[in-house]
Design an enzyme around this catalytic site. Structure first.
Site, short mmCIF file in Angstrom:
data_model
loop_
_atom_site.label_atom_id
_atom_site.label_comp_id
_atom_site.label_asym_id
_atom_site.label_seq_id
_atom_site.Cartn_x
_atom_site.Cartn_y
_atom_site.Cartn_z
N HIS A 50 77.86 -23.03 -74.62
CA HIS A 50 77.40 -23.86 -73.50
C HIS A 50 78.18 -23.51 -72.23
O HIS A 50 78.99 -24.31 -71.73
CB HIS A 50 77.67 -25.31 -73.93
CG HIS A 50 77.12 -26.39 -73.05
ND1 HIS A 50 77.30 -26.44 -71.69
CD2 HIS A 50 76.40 -27.49 -73.37
CE1 HIS A 50 76.71 -27.53 -71.22
NE2 HIS A 50 76.16 -28.18 -72.22
N GLU A 62 73.26 -21.32 -70.86
CA GLU A 62 73.75 -21.48 -72.23
C GLU A 62 72.99 -20.56 -73.18
O GLU A 62 71.76 -20.56 -73.21
CB GLU A 62 73.58 -22.94 -72.65
CG GLU A 62 74.21 -23.90 -71.65
CD GLU A 62 73.84 -25.36 -71.91
OE1 GLU A 62 73.60 -25.72 -73.07
OE2 GLU A 62 73.77 -26.13 -70.93
C1 BG6 Z 1 73.22 -29.58 -71.68
C2 BG6 Z 1 72.06 -30.51 -71.89
O1 BG6 Z 1 73.15 -28.55 -72.59
O2 BG6 Z 1 74.44 -30.29 -71.87
C3 BG6 Z 1 72.18 -31.70 -70.95
O3 BG6 Z 1 70.86 -29.80 -71.68
C4 BG6 Z 1 73.52 -32.38 -71.13
O4 BG6 Z 1 71.12 -32.61 -71.19
C5 BG6 Z 1 74.62 -31.34 -70.96
O5 BG6 Z 1 73.66 -33.43 -70.19
C6 BG6 Z 1 76.03 -31.90 -71.12
O6 BG6 Z 1 76.19 -32.53 -72.35
P1 BG6 Z 1 77.54 -33.25 -72.70
O7 BG6 Z 1 77.35 -33.83 -74.07
O8 BG6 Z 1 78.62 -32.21 -72.67
O9 BG6 Z 1 77.73 -34.30 -71.63
#
Ligand code: BG6
Length: 307
Positions: free
Chosen positions: A172, A274
């Site tokens: 990510h 990502e």
């Molecule tokens: C992304 C999602 O991959 O991660 C989003 O598509 C999400 O919807 C973002 O808000 C962050 O997620 P987290 O759990 O790290 O706040």
């Protein structure tokens, strides 16, 4: 001298003089610090979280929030969270942690090696390293991080159990950009995507530019993406393997305000591209089978800046 703490033991076993050492970093979390002839990088054992990658003479390639938590039970905001064995919410139990448990687990150091093309750090996690309430099946996952003229991050997933294993996953990655209003993402023209803002399938036309909250899963795409960043006079190239989906995310104004570990104005200088196994790209592997999800990140000069 014999070691009396974990950091000392890690340095004893795995440090490489002038190249790799371990320290207690933010929040006291154990951090692998790499500095070689190509770049510097910091990796937390918490989540096997690559926090930074900065080739010498360049601006940081990865973005980190100034409001991130650095706590054993919380994910880190920025760098490269490893999302596994589910991307987003758990498929059936929404009380389980978002984006899986890998990003909040304590990983073990498997190997640190100095190689001709960079420094290789390998971290490992098995079902024995996670709390019993999160254990659904036996597994062994490893994150190999090669810090060289490019950053190679490879998540290898082995089914060590006796049943089929299903998972979704993401590397990510948060990228450091000059200004979300002036960057563009290339590589996804013509690609179908699920727009998770309105849950409608759409088709990308041309480059992606940003003028609102963006949260999309691009489908059936092994393509390399480029972030073209005129403000930083560079192009970030993101290639991948073992992935047929790509998520593009920027929280924009309102969502930034809702996230406690994200500064209200920080959305201007970050963009997530990502490398995923998400949506119809979730995987099933049989006992003893291995799947590798890999992202390869490099910098290019912009052609109009090459002189
Ligand atoms: C992304 C999602 O991959 O991660 C989003 O598509 C999400 O919807 C973002 O808000 C962050 O997620 P987290 O759990 O790290 O706040």
């Amino acid at each position: 001298m014999s070691c009396t703490n974990a950091i000392c033991t890690l340095n004893d076993r795995h440090s490489i003089p002038g190249e790799v050492f371990f320290k207690a970093g933010h929040g006291g979390l154990t951090t692998v610090c790499v500095n070689n002839r190509y770049a510097s990088t910091e990796i937390l054992l918490h989540g096997a979280h690559v926090m930074s990658y900065t080739p010498h003479g360049e601006k940081p390639v990865l973005w980190m929030s100034g409001s991130s938590y650095f706590q054993p039970d919380k994910p880190v905001r920025g760098g490269i969270p490893v999302c596994w064995p589910w991307f987003g919410g758990h498929p059936s139990d929404k009380s389980k942690p978002g984006h899986g448990f890998a990003r909040i687990a304590d990983w073990q150091v498997a190997e640190v090696d100095s190689q001709p093309n960079g420094t290789l750090v390998t971290l490992r996690l098995t079902e024995k390293d996670i709390p019993a309430n999160l254990r659904e099946f036996p597994f062994e996952i490893s994150l190999e991080v090669l810090v060289g003229s490019e950053l190679h991050v490879s998540l290898s997933i082995v089914n060590t159990g006796k049943e089929k294993m299903s998972f979704s996953a993401a590397l990510h990655t948060y990228f450091n950009i000059s200004d979300i209003a002036s960057v563009a993402v290339e590589g996804l023209d013509g690609c179908k995507y699920l727009d998770t803002m309105d849950h409608i399938f759409k088709v990308q036309k041309g480059i992606i530019a940003f003028e609102a909250e963006t949260d999309r899963i691009y489908l059936n795409t092994p393509a390399t993406c480029i972030i073209d960043d005129p403000g930083f006079c560079r192009r970030i190239k993101i290639a991948k393997r073992g992935s047929n989906s790509t998520v593009v995310w920027n929280p924009w104004i309102e969502k930034s305000k809702r996230m406690p570990d994200f500064g209200d104005e920080e959305y201007h200088t970050m963009l997530c591209i990502e490398t995923t196994n998400a949506e119809n790209d979730a995987r099933v592997i049989v006992p003893a089978e291995k799947h590798i999800l890999k992202t390869i990140i490099g910098l290019e000069k912009r052609s109009e800046d090459k002189k």
